[in-house]
Write a protein that holds these residues in place. Sequence first.
Motif, PDB file in Angstrom:
ATOM      1  N   GLY A   1      11.658   4.617  -9.782  1.00 56.36           N
ATOM      2  CA  GLY A   1      11.620   5.386  -8.782  1.00 56.36           C
ATOM      3  C   GLY A   1      12.652   4.545  -7.833  1.00 56.36           C
ATOM      4  O   GLY A   1      13.292   5.533  -6.723  1.00 56.36           O
ATOM      5  N   ALA A   2      12.268   2.939  -7.779  1.00 50.60           N
ATOM      6  CA  ALA A   2      13.472   2.599  -6.215  1.00 50.60           C
ATOM      7  C   ALA A   2      15.139   2.619  -7.070  1.00 50.60           C
ATOM      8  O   ALA A   2      15.519   3.099  -5.438  1.00 50.60           O
ATOM      9  N   PHE A   3      14.840   3.309  -8.091  1.00 53.81           N
ATOM     10  CA  PHE A   3      16.950   3.195  -8.077  1.00 53.81           C
ATOM     11  C   PHE A   3      16.906   4.676  -7.553  1.00 53.81           C
ATOM     12  O   PHE A   3      17.797   5.104  -7.071  1.00 53.81           O
TER      13      PHE A   3
ATOM     14  N   PHE B   1       5.870  -2.301 -14.344  1.00 52.01           N
ATOM     15  CA  PHE B   1       4.141  -1.917 -13.947  1.00 52.01           C
ATOM     16  C   PHE B   1       3.699  -2.200 -12.651  1.00 52.01           C
ATOM     17  O   PHE B   1       3.610  -2.671 -12.366  1.00 52.01           O
ATOM     18  N   GLY B   2       2.949  -0.345 -12.371  1.00 52.03           N
ATOM     19  CA  GLY B   2       2.251  -0.323 -11.292  1.00 52.03           C
ATOM     20  C   GLY B   2       1.797   0.933 -11.719  1.00 52.03           C
ATOM     21  O   GLY B   2       2.655   1.900 -11.380  1.00 52.03           O
TER      22      GLY B   2
ATOM     23  N   SER C   1       0.858  -0.880   0.626  1.00 48.38           N
ATOM     24  CA  SER C   1      -0.318   0.350   0.012  1.00 48.38           C
ATOM     25  C   SER C   1       1.167   1.386   0.121  1.00 48.38           C
ATOM     26  O   SER C   1       0.654   2.517  -0.622  1.00 48.38           O
ATOM     27  N   VAL C   2       2.379   1.525   0.755  1.00 50.03           N
ATOM     28  CA  VAL C   2       2.747   2.154   1.008  1.00 50.03           C
ATOM     29  C   VAL C   2       3.452   2.457  -0.227  1.00 50.03           C
ATOM     30  O   VAL C   2       3.607   3.582  -1.179  1.00 50.03           O
ATOM     31  N   ALA C   3       4.232   1.143  -1.613  1.00 55.14           N
ATOM     32  CA  ALA C   3       4.344   1.468  -2.914  1.00 55.14           C
ATOM     33  C   ALA C   3       2.758   2.505  -3.483  1.00 55.14           C
ATOM     34  O   ALA C   3       3.561   3.113  -4.162  1.00 55.14           O
ATOM     35  N   LEU C   4       2.015   1.880  -3.047  1.00 59.86           N
ATOM     36  CA  LEU C   4       0.457   1.910  -3.782  1.00 59.86           C
ATOM     37  C   LEU C   4       0.837   3.836  -3.869  1.00 59.86           C
ATOM     38  O   LEU C   4       0.541   4.574  -5.034  1.00 59.86           O
ATOM     39  N   LEU C   5       1.041   4.218  -2.364  1.00 58.93           N
ATOM     40  CA  LEU C   5       0.757   5.612  -2.427  1.00 58.93           C
ATOM     41  C   LEU C   5       2.272   6.766  -3.087  1.00 58.93           C
ATOM     42  O   LEU C   5       2.025   7.293  -3.805  1.00 58.93           O
TER      43      LEU C   5
END
Length: 448
Positions: free
Chosen positions: A337-339, A225-226, A49-53
């Motif tokens: 974004g993670a990079f 993708f998300g 859920s945090v990743a979704l935000l």
Amino acid sequence: MTNSPHPVDRGLPAGRLLLLGLQHMAIMYTGCIAVPLIVGSALHLDDASVALLVNADLFVAGLATLVQSVGIGRIFGIRLPVVAGATFTVVNPMILIAAQYGITAVYGAMIASGVFGLLIAKPFAALIRFFPPLVSGTLLLVIGVSLLGPGAAMIAGHDTGDASYGDPANLGLAFGVVALMVLFTRLLHGFLGQIGPLLALVAGLLVAIPLGRAQFSGVGDASWFGLASPLHFGAPTFPVAAVVSMCVVMLVSFTETTADLIAVGEITGRPATGPDLARGLATDGLSAIAGGFMNSFPDTAFAQNVGLVQMTGVRSRWVVAVTGGLLVVMGLVPKIGAFLAAIPEPVVGGVAVVMFAMVAVVGVQNLTKVDFSGNHNGFVVAVALGVGLLPAFGLDPSGNSIFFQHFPAWLRTVCGSPITVAAVLAFVLNLLFNHLGRRRGQDPLRAR
């Protein structure tokens, strides 16, 4: 003979646009994702859920940045190099609303506040005539100085009680980045000089990797993708108290955005008019509506990117349009974004503190236009600066302002922001000393 386009409207070669747009994104990225990370943690959401935000936040911020830079007709977008990102003003109200009414009330109140923002954008923009250099300069000075606190937290740590706070390695990374910015600004010219902050940030990252300060494990875990589906947490609800609270947040956001838009207009040589400001503020309202539906957050103009425009002298709004496009892509491709999230905070903080200070410099430049002889203008600046900055220095060990902790929650939303306190004081005191009681025929709006 044809007139050449204004520097704000001038395009640049594709390669330069991409690098300059990436530079804007690298500087604002940490501040942008901090809001969903803080809110997600406070609401005890799971990692998914945090990743979704985060994804939704980047996506909506990208859309808002595109609208600000490109514009939509005569309704949205100031058409200046303005980067939008999630406002920290929303953090505490969102947490309080979720605790009392649930997360669906958070997003319902956000949608309602966005509609409220659309309705008041034009009337609020009409107040620009009461933002002479005395008021705008003071406000920008407060914005720049108050943001140095979060900048310091990025470098030294967010908890002064932690044993690792002020780790010499972190300070060394940050100060090394600042030193490289000084070196690049002094020695490099042309395009290389304009991307000096980006070069310093990359150099800082390369140093941080062998020191074990950059952790890229999250890159492998992130999906390619998300994008969260609209209203992921359920249909919005609209408790009156929650709606009022978020509308107050919108007013606070408008105050900050107004100062930043005025600053960008002056830096670029295209001063923001009332209609320009109305379109820029309406975009804030639009972002709140989009954020409510997309599980994101209201956006405001990011001051550090205003400082970057001042520092580099690159005025093209198409650079920022590229930044908006990159943010949208990052919202759709979490691995990218993670990079960027792996870049250590001290490295980004070294660049950020200079950018924050550049906002304060713009405020000082505005104040040089003010007449301080034979009047009370110096007193106006002193009161707004002194009282306005108090919340920025009354902090708990975690860096949260507790100066007004015994005030009601809705009032803390207003008084807890140095920017809002300073804006209200500068605005009211300017009216009191320079407008009320002035004889007919005198011009109270000359540059003071």
